[in-house]
Design a protein around this motif. Structure first.
Motif, PDB file in Angstrom:
ATOM      1  N   ASN A 169       1.356  -1.071   0.049  1.00  0.00           N
ATOM      2  CA  ASN A 169       0.266   0.264  -0.137  1.00  0.00           C
ATOM      3  C   ASN A 169       1.207   1.121  -0.480  1.00  0.00           C
ATOM      4  OD1 ASN A 169      -1.211   2.247   0.954  1.00  0.00           O
ATOM      5  ND2 ASN A 169      -3.373   0.818   1.462  1.00  0.00           N
ATOM      6  N   ILE A 224       0.484   4.165   1.012  1.00  0.00           N
ATOM      7  CA  ILE A 224       0.386   5.024   1.491  1.00  0.00           C
ATOM      8  C   ILE A 224       0.872   4.396   2.935  1.00  0.00           C
ATOM      9  CG2 ILE A 224      -1.064   6.791   3.584  1.00  0.00           C
ATOM     10  CD1 ILE A 224      -3.246   6.461   1.706  1.00  0.00           C
ATOM     11  N   ASN A 225       1.068   3.099   3.359  1.00  0.00           N
ATOM     12  CA  ASN A 225       1.899   2.645   4.399  1.00  0.00           C
ATOM     13  C   ASN A 225       3.405   2.750   3.880  1.00  0.00           C
ATOM     14  OD1 ASN A 225      -0.836   1.315   4.753  1.00  0.00           O
ATOM     15  ND2 ASN A 225      -0.005  -0.920   5.480  1.00  0.00           N
ATOM     16  N   THR A 265       3.978   6.554   4.868  1.00  0.00           N
ATOM     17  CA  THR A 265       4.305   6.682   5.972  1.00  0.00           C
ATOM     18  C   THR A 265       6.034   5.970   6.766  1.00  0.00           C
ATOM     19  OG1 THR A 265       2.651   5.051   6.564  1.00  0.00           O
ATOM     20  CG2 THR A 265       2.165   7.263   6.367  1.00  0.00           C
ATOM     21  N   GLY A 303      -3.513  10.741  -0.057  1.00  0.00           N
ATOM     22  CA  GLY A 303      -2.925   9.630  -0.962  1.00  0.00           C
ATOM     23  C   GLY A 303      -4.692   9.269  -0.330  1.00  0.00           C
ATOM     24  N   GLY A 304      -5.458   7.965  -1.234  1.00  0.00           N
ATOM     25  CA  GLY A 304      -6.603   7.756  -0.622  1.00  0.00           C
ATOM     26  C   GLY A 304      -8.200   8.111  -0.136  1.00  0.00           C
ATOM     27  N   ILE A 345      -7.515   0.795  -1.240  1.00  0.00           N
ATOM     28  CA  ILE A 345      -5.608   0.418  -1.170  1.00  0.00           C
ATOM     29  C   ILE A 345      -5.046   1.822  -2.895  1.00  0.00           C
ATOM     30  CG2 ILE A 345      -3.452  -0.517  -1.963  1.00  0.00           C
ATOM     31  CD1 ILE A 345      -4.517  -2.811  -0.807  1.00  0.00           C
ATOM     32  N   ILE A 355      -3.675   2.030   5.156  1.00  0.00           N
ATOM     33  CA  ILE A 355      -4.335   3.213   5.207  1.00  0.00           C
ATOM     34  C   ILE A 355      -4.694   3.423   4.205  1.00  0.00           C
ATOM     35  CG2 ILE A 355      -3.044   5.418   5.981  1.00  0.00           C
ATOM     36  CD1 ILE A 355      -0.374   4.002   7.161  1.00  0.00           C
ATOM     37  N   ASN A 356      -5.761   3.490   4.522  1.00  0.00           N
ATOM     38  CA  ASN A 356      -7.030   4.052   3.058  1.00  0.00           C
ATOM     39  C   ASN A 356      -7.113   5.289   2.585  1.00  0.00           C
ATOM     40  OD1 ASN A 356      -8.416   1.646   4.849  1.00  0.00           O
ATOM     41  ND2 ASN A 356      -8.072   0.729   3.085  1.00  0.00           N
ATOM     42  N   GLY A 357      -6.700   6.835   3.340  1.00  0.00           N
ATOM     43  CA  GLY A 357      -7.081   7.641   2.879  1.00  0.00           C
ATOM     44  C   GLY A 357      -5.629   8.106   4.266  1.00  0.00           C
TER      45      GLY A 357
END
Lengths: 459, 459
Positions: free
Chosen positions: A228, A230-231, A234, A312-313, A323, B307-309
């Motif tokens: 993912n 965003i994972n 971060t 994001g997302g 995702i 993390i979806n958003g």
């Protein structure tokens, strides 16, 4: 010659305020293409304000927003030559809903110091640049000329990283040559204590874009198997600093110059009101940095890292199990002498590569990179500015550092070979870049007087 | 009794396809108020289709779209009682331009497997629910009644989060009591290999809001002294997982049940096409998870965190040097048996507190929390379903897991106290939620036969 100019400034205050408000009404937001017309209008407005003083002045195109360049020969070649710099662009007004009035309808409100002007750009930098413009006008009106040679350079991209300022300085290097650069875009110590800012942090502004799957995925069917973004993003951002805000990019602190004992003593003597500083930020605890150093030391002499934006997302209300295929963050670093932005960019690139999880990739974009600057305390121009402030204020001026960066100061040094006098009049609570940005009328007024006094010092 | 029903299904295939297409022509898009009339029309259409079989059936209002609830007493109180669930709402057709035909003009096209029906809702869930509707009709037509007690529950909000399904189940708890729930909304292993989905991951969906300064700050003047909420948030998010995607919240894995050797062997025997799975996500590397486990194991039996958003600060083009006052992220966890969402929420709360830097605070909001589902392999209903599939297909049915969650399965267990048989016939390339959604006619046909065989098994 100064006394009558000061008289004229005092008597003409309301007119100066009106012209200041006229400039504030032009919504010259550099970051948003929707305001392109207003950008040009602001440049033209300033050109038309200075031309009557005898400036050869014109708007010059760049790859982005135009610059205004003007020359006034003053009393002739032997006179001191000052390059006045200012920026006519402002930050976007967002978050718009938090403004008490329309951001581009300047409003005079009462303040504990008398009156204050509330508008986007009230202080940064329209209010500040109008102080020297008005001082030049007053001198000219009183004496029929200017006491020094003057070149003005007004840019429209300071709030978006001054991308075209360096090319402009390089292209017009000979034309912009002067003895010293003068800028009003910094602050006072407090409303009664004038200041010259002699150190500025530099700024490296980057963007990280993390990409993963080819399209948005359902996190139920793919979560745990497909990375993912965003994972991933971060993960890298979370590793950028340790628990004390120390940047973990290898070599980041290699060339950092520690403040001298004299400087630390002088800063201590300022009796910084830490609680007031924190209150101005709306917090009670500092956090966020190297807790073994004073707040002043941290913002004046230590580098830092801030994530200025992230997206994001799914960001609407409620829940969506997605995702996303990408996520991005704006990450900036404040730099101090003698950190080298180019070396840091290279190390950051490696750091990102080392910390990016398998299955996604991160692209690093550099929006801008300017090293820190420091003006020698023995400079005759710095001394002249201190004398000018001394002549106008009851309290002695002080020497400050600043956590912000002003690209012109670094590039005037690098390209034109001159120092920059940072004589600014903003206050800590002016709310630059925030809703309800304001500038105290008393600061504006005494700032005009100080600029007139500087003309006297330099003639 | 089954043989003649299967004959009738085979001979009546074209009629079944016509009725299926009739339902597909009703644009019952639940998310868009413009389709409210069509929503009601679809509910009425299904009521009118079932009423002639002897159902006491009616449309019941909810806070949102109505549900259809019907009862058929079958041969009487001693007979097995099945609750059939389906949803008559569909996803919006967007991106509309990518459809080959009108999304609500069902079109039969050739496919490598024979024919396929292309329309929004072709498979999800109109095609799938019509299989059991048609099986009931065929049985009724052949034998003048139904062999079991039947309750049907058709909802119109599955595509928008089933907000009113739990209240409906609670309100009509007694009326909806049955021995087992039967749902067709899942997939086959491949076009020739039927499957029952016997495990579903649960879902804990949270939101983290990190707050710092009282208002947006200039990162130059405050950076390094005042905590930045995006820095704080990413610090916590970056710590949530290690480099292998293992969730670092203490106790997160405490109750995770490892798949048995039999299960692992059965999954291995499926010969999962890992490259095809990755290609469906548009990637070539998996990443993003526990690389010591197979992809199937990871999405079927391992918990995950996505993390979806995420959003905070300046997200426009270019650069803005802001320390925002807050930032937030939507963080979801896929759960497996026997993880307890409530315990994880408590531990997550402590984890966040422990990792939040001084100077900011993080608020945790829980949007939803549903544990994983696992139907015991010794369940007589599961065995009946496997036998039904075995009777209709040449290949032996397989037991599948699923990484997603199906709200009815969790709530039927929690509120009605019954297991759910997930006997579905979709294929991976059916394009649920995508343009040109399709359902193979062979899947539809054999699905009707399987539902008839299930009636035989359960009578």
């Amino acid at each position: 010659m100064l006394e009558s100019v000061l008289q004229r400034i005092d008597n003409g205050l309301e007119g100066s305020i009106e012209r200041w408000a006229d400039l504030l009404r032009i919504p010259s937001v550099s970051t948003d293409p929707a305001y392109e017309g207003a950008m040009r209008e602001a440049a033209q407005w300033l050109r038309d304000e200075l031309a009557p003083l005898g400036f050869r002045i014109e708007i010059r195109e760049t790859e982005g927003h135009p610059v205004v360049i003007g020359h006034h020969e003053g009393p002739g070649d032997d006179a001191t030559h000052v390059l006045y710099y200012g920026h006519y662009d402002v930050q976007p007004p967002e978050p718009y809903a938090e403004w008490r009035n329309e951001p581009f309808e300047p409003t005079l409100e009462n303040s504990p110091h008398g009156r204050k002007m509330v508008a986007r750009g009230a202080v940064d930098d329209k209010g500040q640049l109008m102080m020297w413009v008005e001082a030049l006008k007053a001198w000219h009106a009183e004496h029929g000329g200017l006491p020094i040679q003057v070149t003005v350079l007004l840019e429209g991209e300071e709030e978006v990283g001054s991308k075209n300022l360096r090319p402009v300085l390089e292209r017009y290097r000979d034309e912009l040559k002067a003895d010293v650069c003068v800028v009003s875009d910094t602050g006072m110590w407090d409303v009664d204590t004038p200041a010259i800012t002699y150190t500025l942090r530099g700024l490296l502004y980057t963007e990280l874009t993390c990409r993963g799957p080819g399209h948005d995925l359902h996190s139920g069917f793919y979560g745990g198997a497909i990375e993912n973004p965003i994972n991933g993003l971060t993960k890298v951002l979370g590793a950028l600093q340790d628990g004390q805000g120390r940047v973990q990019v290898p070599g980041f602190y290699d060339n950092v110059v520690e403040p001298s004992d004299e400087e630390l003593a002088a800063w201590k003597a300022l009796n910084m009101d830490d609680a007031g500083f924190l209150a101005s930020a709306g917090v009670t605890t500092a956090g966020g940095g190297e807790s073994d150093r004073s707040l002043l030391e941290r913002v004046w002499s230590r580098p830092s890292c801030d994530i200025n934006g992230i997206i994001g997302g799914f960001t609407g209300n409620g829940a969506k199990t997605v995702i996303p295929r990408e996520a991005s963050a704006k990450v900036s670093f404040r730099l101090v002498p003698d950190q080298d932005p180019d070396r840091i960019i290279e190390s950051l690139r490696r750091f990102i590569d080392d910390h990016t999880p398998a299955g996604c990739s991160i692209e690093l974009t550099v929006h801008s990179a300017a090293p820190a600057i420091r003006i020698p305390t023995e400079s005759r121009y710095l001394k002249a500015a201190l004398s000018a402030l001394d002549a106008v204020y009851d309290r002695e001026p002080v020497l400050l550092g600043s956590g912000g960066s002003i690209p012109i100061a670094a590039w005037a040094r690098d390209i034109l070979g001159i120092d920059t006098l940072l004589m600014g009049f903003s206050l800590e609570d002016d709310g630059m870049h925030s809703p309800n940005e304001k500038f105290e009328v008393t600061c504006f007024h005494r700032g005009m007087r100080a600029h007139a006094a500087l003309l006297e010092q330099l003639r």
